[in-house]
Motif scaffolding. Structure first.
Motif, PDB file in Angstrom:
ATOM      1  N   GLN A  55       8.543  22.722  77.290  1.00  0.00           N
ATOM      2  CA  GLN A  55       9.099  23.946  77.883  1.00  0.00           C
ATOM      3  C   GLN A  55      10.350  23.611  78.686  1.00  0.00           C
ATOM      4  O   GLN A  55      10.384  22.635  79.438  1.00  0.00           O
ATOM      5  N   ASN A  56      11.399  24.413  78.496  1.00  0.00           N
ATOM      6  CA  ASN A  56      12.702  24.303  79.173  1.00  0.00           C
ATOM      7  C   ASN A  56      13.556  23.128  78.696  1.00  0.00           C
ATOM      8  O   ASN A  56      14.619  22.881  79.253  1.00  0.00           O
ATOM      9  N   GLU A  57      13.121  22.409  77.657  1.00  0.00           N
ATOM     10  CA  GLU A  57      13.923  21.301  77.124  1.00  0.00           C
ATOM     11  C   GLU A  57      15.106  21.868  76.342  1.00  0.00           C
ATOM     12  O   GLU A  57      14.994  22.869  75.647  1.00  0.00           O
ATOM     13  N   GLN A  58      16.254  21.195  76.449  1.00  0.00           N
ATOM     14  CA  GLN A  58      17.434  21.596  75.700  1.00  0.00           C
ATOM     15  C   GLN A  58      17.203  21.249  74.232  1.00  0.00           C
ATOM     16  O   GLN A  58      16.765  20.152  73.913  1.00  0.00           O
ATOM     17  N   PHE A  59      17.427  22.217  73.323  1.00  0.00           N
ATOM     18  CA  PHE A  59      17.143  21.959  71.907  1.00  0.00           C
ATOM     19  C   PHE A  59      18.341  22.150  70.989  1.00  0.00           C
ATOM     20  O   PHE A  59      18.273  21.863  69.803  1.00  0.00           O
ATOM     21  N   GLY A  60      19.460  22.614  71.503  1.00  0.00           N
ATOM     22  CA  GLY A  60      20.628  22.830  70.653  1.00  0.00           C
ATOM     23  C   GLY A  60      21.754  23.427  71.477  1.00  0.00           C
ATOM     24  O   GLY A  60      21.646  23.513  72.700  1.00  0.00           O
ATOM     25  N   VAL A  61      22.816  23.816  70.790  1.00  0.00           N
ATOM     26  CA  VAL A  61      23.934  24.467  71.472  1.00  0.00           C
ATOM     27  C   VAL A  61      24.429  25.641  70.641  1.00  0.00           C
ATOM     28  O   VAL A  61      24.270  25.671  69.420  1.00  0.00           O
ATOM     29  N   VAL A  62      25.015  26.581  71.351  1.00  0.00           N
ATOM     30  CA  VAL A  62      25.738  27.682  70.723  1.00  0.00           C
ATOM     31  C   VAL A  62      27.184  27.530  71.162  1.00  0.00           C
ATOM     32  O   VAL A  62      27.470  27.388  72.347  1.00  0.00           O
ATOM     33  N   GLU A  63      28.078  27.538  70.174  1.00  0.00           N
ATOM     34  CA  GLU A  63      29.503  27.396  70.461  1.00  0.00           C
ATOM     35  C   GLU A  63      30.177  28.728  70.150  1.00  0.00           C
ATOM     36  O   GLU A  63      29.930  29.313  69.090  1.00  0.00           O
ATOM     37  N   SER A  64      30.993  29.193  71.093  1.00  0.00           N
ATOM     38  CA  SER A  64      31.736  30.423  70.855  1.00  0.00           C
ATOM     39  C   SER A  64      33.215  30.132  71.026  1.00  0.00           C
ATOM     40  O   SER A  64      33.599  29.016  71.372  1.00  0.00           O
ATOM     41  N   VAL A  65      34.038  31.150  70.808  1.00  0.00           N
ATOM     42  CA  VAL A  65      35.475  30.958  70.979  1.00  0.00           C
ATOM     43  C   VAL A  65      35.794  30.635  72.441  1.00  0.00           C
ATOM     44  O   VAL A  65      36.798  30.003  72.721  1.00  0.00           O
ATOM     45  N   LYS A  66      34.918  31.044  73.369  1.00  0.00           N
ATOM     46  CA  LYS A  66      35.170  30.844  74.796  1.00  0.00           C
ATOM     47  C   LYS A  66      34.570  29.559  75.356  1.00  0.00           C
ATOM     48  O   LYS A  66      35.140  28.951  76.253  1.00  0.00           O
TER      49      LYS A  66
END
Length: 130
Positions: A55-66
């Protein structure tokens, strides 16, 4: 008060992930609020199927233009499926964050962890404060 941007049937994290429980499986994505703050999503880093997460572990990223934003898992468990459609169409997160824009499915290890999450009313209140 019902709000299509904060569906009542989901649980939420303070990092703006949501989880929809279907039996012992949790479907996870990011909230309307999160995708709105991010802007146009251009890439999603998905975890490996079979990965065990706490629980609460980082599992990935989302990349946006910002910006680039880390993703955190709402409950512990094993990743059983990832949304492969996001590889070619990351914009699904913007277009339909609670539907076609889901990110992964996790086999929930401890359903009691769901009690640590925010319900829709609490999440709405939380996003108003920010």
């Amino acid at each position: 008060m019902a709000n299509e941007r904060v569906p009542a049937n989901l649980k939420y994290t303070r990092e703006h992930e949501w989880i929809r429980v279907e039996g012992n499986i949790g479907v996870v994505g990011i909230t309307w609020f999160a995708q709105d703050q991010l802007g146009d999503v251009v890439f999603v880093e998905l975890p490996e199927v079979g990965r065990e997460l706490k629980q609460n572990e980082q599992f990935g990223v989302v990349e946006s233009v910002k910006t680039v934003s880390d993703l955190y898992i709402p409950v512990s468990g094993k990743v059983v499926e990832v949304n492969k459609a996001l590889d070619g169409s990351p914009e699904l997160i913007n277009q339909d964050p609670y539907g076609e824009g889901w990110i992964l499915k996790i086999e929930i290890a401890d359903p009691a962890e769901l009690d640590n999450l925010l319900d829709a009313a609490a999440y709405e209140e939380f996003t108003k404060e920010g």
